[in-house]
Design a protein around this motif. Structure first.
Motif, PDB file in Angstrom:
ATOM      1  N   ILE A  36       0.842  -1.194   0.000  1.00  0.00           N
ATOM      2  CA  ILE A  36       0.000   0.000   0.000  1.00  0.00           C
ATOM      3  C   ILE A  36       0.879   1.245   0.000  1.00  0.00           C
ATOM      4  O   ILE A  36       2.044   1.184   0.395  1.00  0.00           O
ATOM      5  CB  ILE A  36      -0.931   0.040   1.232  1.00  0.00           C
ATOM      6  N   PRO A  37       0.330   2.393  -0.417  1.00  0.00           N
ATOM      7  CA  PRO A  37       1.109   3.625  -0.378  1.00  0.00           C
ATOM      8  C   PRO A  37       1.043   4.278   0.996  1.00  0.00           C
ATOM      9  O   PRO A  37       0.165   3.974   1.798  1.00  0.00           O
ATOM     10  CB  PRO A  37       0.397   4.506  -1.417  1.00  0.00           C
ATOM     11  N   GLY A  38       1.993   5.178   1.279  1.00  0.00           N
ATOM     12  CA  GLY A  38       1.891   5.988   2.487  1.00  0.00           C
ATOM     13  C   GLY A  38       3.094   5.988   3.393  1.00  0.00           C
ATOM     14  O   GLY A  38       3.273   6.920   4.173  1.00  0.00           O
ATOM     15  N   GLY A  39       3.940   4.954   3.355  1.00  0.00           N
ATOM     16  CA  GLY A  39       5.075   4.928   4.279  1.00  0.00           C
ATOM     17  C   GLY A  39       4.594   4.917   5.719  1.00  0.00           C
ATOM     18  O   GLY A  39       3.876   4.015   6.144  1.00  0.00           O
ATOM     19  N   CYS A  40       4.956   5.956   6.471  1.00  0.00           N
ATOM     20  CA  CYS A  40       4.508   6.066   7.865  1.00  0.00           C
ATOM     21  C   CYS A  40       3.117   6.691   7.968  1.00  0.00           C
ATOM     22  O   CYS A  40       2.563   6.774   9.069  1.00  0.00           O
ATOM     23  CB  CYS A  40       5.504   6.887   8.670  1.00  0.00           C
TER      24      CYS A  40
END
Length: 506
Positions: A36-40
């Motif tokens: 999924i996207p977003g990192g933290c």
């Protein structure tokens, strides 16, 4: 297929850059090792609870805040809802000798502190006026970005408060203007939002972020930060951008003739390798990760440029699902900073941070106070967060690691029980995220979420610029200008995109 820009990672810096560039007609590819996207800036499910990975509150969103113009341009406010926190933070010591709620309003916070510490009125007013003036000067730099060379050429005249405090730390500033140690601790209580030591934390960086909260308030993204990440990914896709998930970038392709970045090579979970060629490459990852992706010559160039910078601390989080609302056990604030009763002076702050899980400062965030949608009806999601370090979690076997996570969670939950009797009985489920977890999901070897430490000599314009010494290779992450945190990485993404757009025009 060849792209205009290939982006390594999908943290907020990458998504902000990608969204701006995609809307400007550039063909974008983002490659992400996670699913999924977003990192933290993500959420995950445990049982019936949606758990927020990294966001306590995002600062600002007032008219002069640089994010506002960016968000309007990208349509964020029409698609993502921001919920205002009930206060900035409450700070309390375990013996209750320190107990104060700092409102997210400059005048109210100043007034209430002056009433509590009447002998410190002069120092309190100096503190708030200074951080607000520094914030306004930061806004001036953003507003007149194309004239920034002029602003910095006349630094002491155009930006006098930044100039006076450019080498100052938060601790030194508080020592100079305030005598009461309890008051110093209250004003520096949320140091962990930025760094681990108020005596090292840059006063300019602290002032810029702290004043933004106090001027514009703190906000949580309804439904969790994943909603912001997903929306920015949607903007990229709707403007022709592409995503490749579950693939880790293992190499930045360098053109043999020009010695410039010309693409990336990635390996998926099946061990299959793919090459993606592009005009430019953006790295949304730790700078140290780039060393291993580049040929020896280019790696040495980056090491020489960036190895002098000190990395920031990491964080540990315990994500908790509770069976009831927490008002029933005395939790009154959205964000409560809990301090050990033996922390009596600001001088002891740094040592206390490293004193161990039984005594170090910790932040308890009751998301149910702001967003009930994170938990089933009648239940609550909350988290404990504290400063930590990768060295506390490396070199452990899987069994040792699992046991240590459980041990640390029990220690922190027991501390919570002492503050709010009965709360431990309401725990339905919990999950522990360590610096090792951050390292695993972001590829950051030091496990930090803040990039380089926010200390004098390496903040804002003293940090690495977006364009690296390696041709066509850019940085859009907490390691570049302006720095770490949600706001910092979002603005870094926009600034990196701006630098690339300018190059394409040239």
């Amino acid at each position: 297929m060849k792209y205009d820009i290939a982006i390594i990672g999908t943290g907020l810096g990458a998504l902000a850059s990608g969204a701006v560039l995609a809307k400007r007609g550039k063909k974008i590819l983002l490659v992400e090792q996670h699913s999924i996207p977003g990192g933290c800036a993500t959420t995950f499910k445990r049982g019936a609870f949606k758990m927020e990975v990294g966001l306590h509150e995002i600062d600002g969103l007032y008219q002069q805040d640089s994010k506002v113009a960016l968000f309007k341009n990208l349509g964020v406010f029409d698609n993502v809802k921001f919920l205002r926190a009930t206060e900035f933070y409450k700070v309390q010591s375990s013996d209750k000798k320190i107990e104060f709620t700092l409102k997210d309003d400059v005048l109210t916070a100043q007034k209430e502190l002056c009433e509590m510490f009447p002998a410190e009125k002069k120092g309190i007013k100096k503190f708030f006026s200074t951080i607000v003036k520094i914030r306004m000067e930061i806004n001036k730099i953003a507003k007149y970005a194309k004239y920034k060379k002029f602003l910095f050429a006349f630094f002491p005249i155009m930006l006098p408060n930044m100039s006076k405090n450019i080498t100052q730390t938060l601790g030194n500033f508080l020592d100079k203007h305030i005598k009461n140690e309890k008051l110093k601790i209250i004003l520096a209580a949320n140091t962990a939002y930025y760094h681990d030591n108020p005596r090292e934390l840059s006063m300019v960086w602290f002032a810029s972020a702290q004043a933004s909260y106090l001027i514009g308030g703190g906000y949580f993204i309804k439904g969790g930060s994943q909603n912001l990440s997903d929306y920015l990914a949607k903007v990229i896709k709707e403007n022709g951008g592409e995503f490749v998930y579950n693939s880790k970038v293992c190499e930045i392709i360098i053109d043999e003739k020009t010695r410039k970045a010309s693409g990336i090579k990635a390996k998926n979970k099946q061990g299959e390798t793919a090459e993606y060629y592009s005009e430019k490459v953006i790295a949304n990852c730790a700078i140290s990760s780039l060393y291993d992706m580049l040929p020896e010559k280019e790696s040495a160039i980056l090491r020489e440029k960036y190895d002098k910078f000190k990395s920031a601390c990491s964080l540990l989080s315990v994500y908790i699902g509770f069976s009831k609302p927490l008002d029933e056990v005395g939790v009154k604030a959205y964000s409560t900073i809990i301090l050990d009763e033996n922390l009596k002076t600001l001088e002891g702050f740094a040592a206390n941070v490293r004193s161990g899980y039984k005594t170090c400062p910790m932040v308890f965030v009751d998301y149910g106070k702001v967003d009930a949608s994170m938990a089933p009806e009648g239940k609550t999601f909350a988290s404990i967060c504290l400063t930590d370090y990768i060295e506390n979690w490396e070199n452990l076997s899987e069994e040792e690691y699992k046991n240590k996570k459980k041990e640390v969670a029990e220690i922190l939950l027991e501390r919570l029980e002492k503050e709010f009797p009965g709360i431990k009985d309401l725990v339905e489920i919990y999950e522990v995220g360590t610096p090792r977890t951050i390292k695993r999901y972001t590829g950051n070897k030091s496990g930090t979420v803040y990039g380089f430490a926010q200390i004098p000599g390496q903040m804002f314009f003293q940090r690495p610029i977006h364009k690296t010494p390696v041709g066509n290779l850019y940085i859009s992450s907490a390691y570049s200008v302006p720095g770490g945190g949600f706001t910092g990485t979002i603005l870094c993404g926009a600034m990196c995109a701006g630098a690339i757009i300018k190059e394409f025009k040239e």
